[in-house]
Design an enzyme around this catalytic site. Structure first.
Site, PDB file in Angstrom:
ATOM      1  CD  GLU A   1      -2.022  -2.288   1.227  1.00 40.32           C
ATOM      2  OE1 GLU A   1      -0.892  -2.692   1.579  1.00 40.32           O
ATOM      3  OE2 GLU A   1      -2.998  -3.044   1.066  1.00 40.32           O
TER       4      GLU A   1
ATOM      5  CG  HIS B   1     -11.984  -6.855   5.720  1.00 39.33           C
ATOM      6  ND1 HIS B   1     -11.302  -7.539   6.683  1.00 39.33           N
ATOM      7  CD2 HIS B   1     -11.285  -7.045   4.569  1.00 39.33           C
ATOM      8  CE1 HIS B   1     -10.254  -8.140   6.134  1.00 39.33           C
ATOM      9  NE2 HIS B   1     -10.213  -7.846   4.868  1.00 39.33           N
TER      10      HIS B   1
END
Lengths: 326, 325
Positions: free
Chosen positions: B59, B128
């Protein structure tokens, strides 16, 4: 090394100019004329000089918090650099960045960076852009020994290897991450050993030998321009000065520093050029005088320049600069 | 008018702009072959092959390279996979992307977009399910878009793809399959223009994303009790359309802010502050906030339902702000 006198003296001149700039910056800081804090490139000049002698104006670099030498070698304007150190409106960043954030996009400097390893992901992206645009530009990402322990380093090496990007990773191993010795914080003897994990060439060289830097980077740049992908070059050097100006340096003795002064790159190259008959005492004096004059002019320019208007702090957040700063 | 899904609207925006502009490219995890884990890129599969790139799970480089590519003349669209995982590369966003133009004194133009799913789905648990848009409203340096309908998704995203400033787009997971009218002809929605999704005279509800639909549902229920709710969808948090909100409060004299993200310190608190600073005299009651409770999003369905707000929470807040509870 079979190069012209002009070329060799050019390398020498760049190193001398870089040293002159940082020596003056140190002096001005200690006199209390520069705000913030600064990190000097003194003793590491051979790396930026040897690297940049291989680059074109349209090649990119990402620099570090110790980046004055990178800027000068890439062709930056010393006046605008010094003015930025003073926090003046005529500085590269109009007084918003200071020493650690100087950038000149017009000569491919994508920014010094206050974050250790912060430039490596940026360099990876510039590499992607080059690949997509199908040009033969390259990117050089400078970073220190401490940066090689950050995730960004490992992510960036893997990324650039996977996509075969034209990025040359130049590690300036100056033996210290702030106050910590590299061997006490790093799992490998040579940072270039880490290239193995990413299936790219890794090489360790004497970073105080400008010829070695030039030659090594030359082949890495050629490979990158021809689609051969990234290289990791570890240039071993020594941070003669403290982490920042004013660092009490409690982590090392004076004797060690004195030893390393004997191996600093400018004196070494000077000796070599004299032996080769490529530099006379007079030429040497001229180069030094010119560099000092250039620095003095930069200081005068900076001192004569105004500070930014306080309200200009509200500008430059967005291109569409209306109403966001308040 | 034809109806397409939220996901298809995003795909169309990308398709049209990528066709027009060869500097746009997009990359992230699971997008080039899979079309994104929520299928948002399916319309692009098989087209622009060199400009849709699957990446390693890295990321910090996904975000940081967007900055580098933008500085080097491209227009990257980087996907963040799940909003929760922006944090794994957060320094590249807040320390690099959001600061570089300012720190360089305005030298840098940053035509880049970060986008991806946020919010709850069916029991995805705490790592999530987050909605973290407020953070990007708080730190200066990026424009924040958070659409609620296919029409807004397409129009705002097309504007994002023509912006020279960094943009982050939050797409709620439960909206991807939602259908709505989207015209065939090309259109753009400017940033900073809120949309009144329902006109009303009694209470103003300021909201975004999934909670727009929950608020509209609440308004339908409340209408049966003769309470007429105005639902304002901000659509973008940066820039923030204060005027539409304040004008509405001047009319209704009551304000509820509603979002899925945590109530504590959520963007609704900023909106509430702005309104009390600029329209205090028009308020007949304290401003109320609807948001997630101050814990993480739990796994088990009854736990998730308890923590995350829905239309019933909006209904309660509206009644309370009117003094009817």
């Amino acid at each position: 090394m079979d190069y012209s006198k002009e070329f060799l003296q050019g390398l020498y001149r760049t190193m001398v100019r870089s040293r002159a700039f940082d020596s003056k910056a140190e002096e001005l800081f200690l006199e209390g004329k520069l705000p913030g804090f600064i990190h000097l490139y003194i003793g590491e000049e051979a790396i930026a000089t040897g690297v940049m002698a291989n680059l074109r104006k349209d090649d990119y670099i990402t620099s570090t918090h110790r980046g004055h030498g990178h800027m000068i070698a890439k062709g930056a304007d010393m006046k605008k650099m010094m003015a930025e150190l003073y926090g003046k409106i005529t500085g590269y960043c109009r007084g918003k960045g200071g020493s650690m954030h100087i950038a000149d996009l017009s000569i491919g400097v994508l920014g010094a960076n206050g974050e250790v390893a912060g430039g490596l992901p940026i360099a990876s992206g510039a590499g992607m852009a080059i690949k997509l645009k199908k040009t033969d530009q390259v990117v050089v990402a400078f970073f220190g020994d401490g940066a090689s322990n950050r995730g960004a380093f490992h992510e960036a090496l893997n990324w650039c290897s996977v996509y075969k990007l034209p990025v040359i990773f130049v590690n300036e191993n100056n033996q210290f991450a702030s106050t910590e010795r590299v061997q006490e914080t790093t799992s490998v003897q040579n940072i270039s050993d880490r290239a193995v994990s990413y299936s790219i060439p890794g090489v360790t060289i004497d970073g105080n030998d400008v010829s070695a830097v030039y030659e090594t980077v030359k082949s890495a740049v050629e490979r990158a321009r021809n689609g051969g992908g990234p290289t990791l070059i570890e240039a071993k050097t020594y941070r003669i000065k403290g982490h920042f100006v004013g660092d009490p340096t409690l982590y090392r003795g004076k004797k060690e520093v004195q030893e390393y002064w004997k191996r600093e790159p400018i004196g070494r190259f000077e000796k070599k050029l004299k032996e080769m008959g490529m530099l006379t005492d007079k030429e040497k004096e001229n180069i030094k005088n010119e560099a000092e004059k250039e620095v003095e002019e930069a200081v005068k320019f900076s001192e004569d320049s105004p500070f930014p208007e306080p309200v200009s702090a509200l500008q430059d957040l967005f291109v569409d600069d209306t109403g966001y700063g308040y | 008018m034809r109806e397409i899904t939220f996901s298809e609207a995003l795909g169309e925006a990308m398709y049209e702009e990528m066709t027009r502009n060869p500097t746009i490219f997009t990359y992230g995890e699971d997008i080039a072959k899979q079309g994104g884990i929520f299928g948002a890129y399916k319309p692009l599969l098989g087209k622009f092959s060199d400009r849709i790139i699957d990446t390693p799970i890295s990321e910090e480089v996904i975000f940081g390279s967007a900055l580098g590519a933008a500085l080097a003349g491209m227009r990257p669209v980087a996907e963040f996979h799940f909003a929760d995982f922006i944090f794994t590369g957060m320094t590249a966003v807040t320390n690099q992307i959001m600061k570089i133009r300012y720190m360089t004194g305005g030298q840098a133009k940053l035509p880049l977009v970060l986008r991806g799913p946020d919010g709850i789905s069916k029991s995805a648990a705490a790592q999530h399910s987050e909605s973290i848009e407020t953070i990007f409203m708080h730190v200066p340096g990026i424009k924040v878009i958070i659409p609620s309908t296919p029409y807004d998704m397409k129009g705002l995203f097309k504007t994002a793809l023509r912006s020279d400033d960094p943009v982050i787009c939050f797409e709620h997971k439960l909206l991807y399959k939602m259908k709505g009218p989207v015209p065939e002809e090309e259109y753009y929605i400017p940033f900073g223009v809120a949309d009144v999704k329902r006109k009303g005279k009694d209470v103003t509800v300021v909201t975004t994303s999934r909670m727009v639909h929950e608020s509209l549902k609440a308004a339908e229920v409340l209408l049966k009790e003769d309470i007429d709710v105005e639902v304002i969808d901000l659509r973008t948090l940066i820039p923030l359309d204060k005027k539409t909100v304040i004008d509405s409060v001047k009319k209704t004299h009551h304000l509820v802010v509603a979002h899925e993200t945590w109530r504590k310190g959520g963007w609704g608190a900023e909106v509430a502050s702005v309104v009390q600073e600029e329209a205090f005299d028009y308020l007949d009651a304290p401003i109320l906030r609807v948001g997630a409770r101050n814990v993480h999003i739990p796994f088990s369905p009854p736990l998730q339902d308890f923590v995350v707000p829905d239309h019933k929470d909006v209904e309660k807040a509206v009644k309370k702000v009117l003094g009817e509870v």
